[in-house]
Write a protein that holds these residues in place. Structure first.
Motif, PDB file in Angstrom:
ATOM      1  N   MET A  88       0.825  -1.208   0.000  1.00 43.83           N
ATOM      2  CA  MET A  88       0.000   0.000   0.000  1.00 43.83           C
ATOM      3  C   MET A  88       0.863   1.264   0.000  1.00 43.83           C
ATOM      4  SD  MET A  88      -3.409  -0.250  -0.025  1.00 43.83           S
ATOM      5  CE  MET A  88      -3.121  -1.351  -1.405  1.00 43.83           C
ATOM      6  N   LEU A  89       1.915   1.256   0.818  1.00 42.79           N
ATOM      7  CA  LEU A  89       2.806   2.421   0.893  1.00 42.79           C
ATOM      8  C   LEU A  89       3.551   2.613  -0.429  1.00 42.79           C
ATOM      9  CD1 LEU A  89       4.228   1.969   4.503  1.00 42.79           C
ATOM     10  CD2 LEU A  89       2.570   3.685   3.721  1.00 42.79           C
ATOM     11  N   ILE A  90       3.980   1.500  -1.031  1.00 41.01           N
ATOM     12  CA  ILE A  90       4.665   1.601  -2.332  1.00 41.01           C
ATOM     13  C   ILE A  90       3.717   2.145  -3.387  1.00 41.01           C
ATOM     14  CG2 ILE A  90       5.724   0.272  -4.192  1.00 41.01           C
ATOM     15  CD1 ILE A  90       6.828  -1.619  -2.049  1.00 41.01           C
ATOM     16  N   LEU A  91       2.476   1.612  -3.405  1.00 42.43           N
ATOM     17  CA  LEU A  91       1.498   2.075  -4.388  1.00 42.43           C
ATOM     18  C   LEU A  91       1.120   3.533  -4.164  1.00 42.43           C
ATOM     19  CD1 LEU A  91      -0.926  -0.949  -4.830  1.00 42.43           C
ATOM     20  CD2 LEU A  91       0.604   0.032  -6.531  1.00 42.43           C
ATOM     21  N   MET A  92       1.080   3.951  -2.907  1.00 40.08           N
ATOM     22  CA  MET A  92       0.776   5.351  -2.622  1.00 40.08           C
ATOM     23  C   MET A  92       1.819   6.261  -3.254  1.00 40.08           C
ATOM     24  SD  MET A  92       0.848   7.367   1.014  1.00 40.08           S
ATOM     25  CE  MET A  92       2.639   7.288   0.948  1.00 40.08           C
ATOM     26  N   VAL A  93       3.099   5.888  -3.109  1.00 41.93           N
ATOM     27  CA  VAL A  93       4.185   6.674  -3.710  1.00 41.93           C
ATOM     28  C   VAL A  93       4.067   6.664  -5.233  1.00 41.93           C
ATOM     29  CG1 VAL A  93       6.683   6.822  -4.006  1.00 41.93           C
ATOM     30  CG2 VAL A  93       5.735   6.280  -1.765  1.00 41.93           C
ATOM     31  N   VAL A  94       3.761   5.483  -5.807  1.00 42.13           N
ATOM     32  CA  VAL A  94       3.626   5.375  -7.267  1.00 42.13           C
ATOM     33  C   VAL A  94       2.479   6.248  -7.774  1.00 42.13           C
ATOM     34  CG1 VAL A  94       3.022   3.812  -9.158  1.00 42.13           C
ATOM     35  CG2 VAL A  94       4.659   3.087  -7.407  1.00 42.13           C
ATOM     36  N   LYS A  95       1.363   6.225  -7.064  1.00 44.76           N
ATOM     37  CA  LYS A  95       0.200   7.011  -7.502  1.00 44.76           C
ATOM     38  C   LYS A  95       0.484   8.514  -7.434  1.00 44.76           C
ATOM     39  CE  LYS A  95      -3.743   4.017  -6.799  1.00 44.76           C
ATOM     40  NZ  LYS A  95      -2.969   2.813  -6.506  1.00 44.76           N
ATOM     41  N   ILE A  96       1.117   8.950  -6.353  1.00 40.51           N
ATOM     42  CA  ILE A  96       1.436  10.368  -6.246  1.00 40.51           C
ATOM     43  C   ILE A  96       2.422  10.764  -7.338  1.00 40.51           C
ATOM     44  CG2 ILE A  96       2.551  12.100  -4.788  1.00 40.51           C
ATOM     45  CD1 ILE A  96       1.326  10.706  -2.373  1.00 40.51           C
ATOM     46  N   ALA A  97       3.394   9.872  -7.632  1.00 41.28           N
ATOM     47  CA  ALA A  97       4.342  10.145  -8.710  1.00 41.28           C
ATOM     48  C   ALA A  97       3.631  10.210 -10.060  1.00 41.28           C
ATOM     49  CB  ALA A  97       5.430   9.069  -8.736  1.00 41.28           C
ATOM     50  N   LEU A  98       2.684   9.282 -10.288  1.00 42.85           N
ATOM     51  CA  LEU A  98       1.922   9.263 -11.534  1.00 42.85           C
ATOM     52  C   LEU A  98       1.115  10.543 -11.692  1.00 42.85           C
ATOM     53  CD1 LEU A  98       0.724   7.863 -14.047  1.00 42.85           C
ATOM     54  CD2 LEU A  98      -0.960   6.781 -12.539  1.00 42.85           C
ATOM     55  N   ALA A  99       0.430  10.953 -10.613  1.00 44.99           N
ATOM     56  CA  ALA A  99      -0.364  12.178 -10.666  1.00 44.99           C
ATOM     57  C   ALA A  99       0.521  13.395 -10.915  1.00 44.99           C
ATOM     58  CB  ALA A  99      -1.143  12.354  -9.359  1.00 44.99           C
ATOM     59  N   THR A 100       1.690  13.420 -10.284  1.00 41.72           N
ATOM     60  CA  THR A 100       2.612  14.543 -10.468  1.00 41.72           C
ATOM     61  C   THR A 100       3.083  14.628 -11.915  1.00 41.72           C
ATOM     62  OG1 THR A 100       3.378  14.342  -8.178  1.00 41.72           O
ATOM     63  CG2 THR A 100       4.790  15.560  -9.708  1.00 41.72           C
ATOM     64  N   VAL A 101       3.453  13.469 -12.478  1.00 45.59           N
ATOM     65  CA  VAL A 101       3.907  13.443 -13.877  1.00 45.59           C
ATOM     66  C   VAL A 101       2.799  13.923 -14.802  1.00 45.59           C
ATOM     67  CG1 VAL A 101       4.582  11.922 -15.771  1.00 45.59           C
ATOM     68  CG2 VAL A 101       5.646  11.658 -13.530  1.00 45.59           C
ATOM     69  N   ILE A 102       1.576  13.461 -14.558  1.00 45.79           N
ATOM     70  CA  ILE A 102       0.450  13.855 -15.408  1.00 45.79           C
ATOM     71  C   ILE A 102       0.215  15.354 -15.333  1.00 45.79           C
ATOM     72  CG2 ILE A 102      -2.059  13.709 -15.681  1.00 45.79           C
ATOM     73  CD1 ILE A 102      -1.850  10.761 -14.942  1.00 45.79           C
ATOM     74  N   PHE A 103       0.155  15.904 -14.101  1.00 43.26           N
ATOM     75  CA  PHE A 103      -0.132  17.326 -13.945  1.00 43.26           C
ATOM     76  C   PHE A 103       0.996  18.199 -14.503  1.00 43.26           C
ATOM     77  CE2 PHE A 103      -2.921  16.074 -10.161  1.00 43.26           C
ATOM     78  CZ  PHE A 103      -4.065  16.123 -10.942  1.00 43.26           C
ATOM     79  N   VAL A 104       2.246  17.740 -14.338  1.00 45.62           N
ATOM     80  CA  VAL A 104       3.384  18.540 -14.803  1.00 45.62           C
ATOM     81  C   VAL A 104       3.519  18.502 -16.317  1.00 45.62           C
ATOM     82  CG1 VAL A 104       5.916  18.665 -14.798  1.00 45.62           C
ATOM     83  CG2 VAL A 104       4.688  18.357 -12.646  1.00 45.62           C
ATOM     84  N   SER A 105       3.302  17.317 -16.916  1.00 43.32           N
ATOM     85  CA  SER A 105       3.545  17.169 -18.358  1.00 43.32           C
ATOM     86  C   SER A 105       2.310  17.369 -19.222  1.00 43.32           C
ATOM     87  CB  SER A 105       4.124  15.773 -18.636  1.00 43.32           C
ATOM     88  OG  SER A 105       3.204  14.765 -18.252  1.00 43.32           O
ATOM     89  N   LEU A 106       1.137  17.520 -18.598  1.00 43.89           N
ATOM     90  CA  LEU A 106      -0.099  17.591 -19.382  1.00 43.89           C
ATOM     91  C   LEU A 106      -0.110  18.770 -20.341  1.00 43.89           C
ATOM     92  CD1 LEU A 106      -2.832  16.301 -19.905  1.00 43.89           C
ATOM     93  CD2 LEU A 106      -3.790  17.688 -18.067  1.00 43.89           C
ATOM     94  N   ASP A 107       0.227  19.954 -19.849  1.00 44.98           N
ATOM     95  CA  ASP A 107       0.202  21.141 -20.708  1.00 44.98           C
ATOM     96  C   ASP A 107       1.195  21.023 -21.859  1.00 44.98           C
ATOM     97  OD1 ASP A 107      -1.810  22.361 -19.295  1.00 44.98           O
ATOM     98  OD2 ASP A 107      -0.458  23.500 -17.998  1.00 44.98           O
TER      99      ASP A 107
END
Length: 220
Positions: A88-107
Motif C-alpha cells: 500500500m505504501l509503495i502504491l501510494m508513492v507510485v500514484k502520487i508520482a503518476l499524478a505529479t507526472v500527469i499534472f506537470v507534463s499535461l500542458d
C-alpha cells in the motif's frame, strides 16, 4: 476482539473493496482511452499512450493487492497484513508520482497536439480521416482546413459534409479537451486513492499488531 479491533478489521475490509473498485475504474478508464486514442497514438509516436497504459498497470495491481488485503483483514494474518501495508505504501508513492507526472507534463503534451495533427493532415490524410471518425471532428482547425466546399465523409454524421452546415469542429480543440479531461480524472483519482491507501496501511499495521499480540497470548 475488542470494539476497536473489530472496527479496524471491518473498516480495512470495506476500504479494500473501495480500492478494488478504484483499481477497476483506473483499469477500465485506461482500456477505454487506449482504444479511443489508437489512431492518435500512431500520429504522436506513442507518447499519448503513457497515461492510459500507466492507468491500466496501476489499476490492475491495485485490484490484486486490494483482494490480498481483504483476505488478510478477514483472516487477521500478521504476515499478509504487513505485506499488504508495505504494498500500500509503495502504491501510494507510485500514484502520487503518476499524478505529479500527469499534472506537470499535461500542458506540454497538449501543446504538441496541434503540430502532430497538422503534420498528419499534410502527410497521411487516410490516417487523419480515421482520427476524425474516432473523435467526431473535422480537420486540424475545422472544415476550413480542407479549403473545399465538399468535405470527406468523416467530417460529419450524414454526408455530404458541407462547411458551416453539418461539419464537425476542429480536431485540435476536441482532442486536447479529451486528453485534458482524462488526465485530470486520472490524476485526481490517483491522489485520492493514494491518500486513502496511507490510512489503510496504518490500519493494516494496527490490525497486524493486534493479530501478533493475540497469537503471543495464545501460546502462553
Amino acid at each position: 476482539m475488542g470494539c476497536g479491533e473489530f472496527l479496524v478489521k471491518y473498516i480495512l475490509f470495506f476500504a479494500n473493496l473501495f480500492f478494488a473498485l478504484a483499481g477497476l475504474t483506473l483499469l477500465v478508464l485506461g482500456v477505454v482511452v487506449q482504444l479511443r486514442i489508437t489512431d492518435l497514438s500512431n500520429l504522436a509516436d506513442g507518447q499519448v499512450q503513457i497515461a492510459p497504459i500507466s492507468s491500466m498497470v496501476v489499476g490492475g495491481i491495485v485490484f490484486l493487492i486490494a483482494f490480498f488485503g481483504c483476505c488478510g483483514a478477514i483472516r487477521e494474518s500478521n504476515c499478509m497484513l504487513v505485506t499488504y501495508a508495505i504494498f500500500m505504501l509503495i502504491l501510494m508513492v507510485v500514484k502520487i508520482a503518476l499524478a505529479t507526472v500527469i499534472f506537470v507534463s499535461l500542458d506540454s503534451l497538449l501543446g504538441q497536439i496541434p503540430d502532430w495533427l497538422t503534420q498528419s493532415f499534410k502527410t497521411d490524410q487516410q490516417a487523419f480521416h480515421a482520427l476524425e471518425n474516432t473523435f467526431r471532428c473535422c480537420g486540424p482547425t475545422g472544415a476550413g482546413s480542407y479549403m473545399d466546399l465538399v468535405l470527406p465523409n468523416s467530417c460529419c454524421d450524414t454526408p455530404p459534409c458541407v462547411p458551416l452546415v453539418n461539419a464537425y469542429s476542429g480536431c485540435d480543440t476536441i482532442v486536447k479537451e479529451f486528453l485534458r479531461t482524462f488526465g485530470l480524472i486520472i490524476g485526481i483519482i490517483a491522489i485520492a486513492v493514494g491518500a486513502i491507501q496511507l490510512v489503510a496501511a496504518v490500519f493494516a499495521l494496527c490490525l497486524a499488531n493486534h493479530a501478533r499480540n493475540k497469537y503471543r497470548r495464545s501460546t502462553y
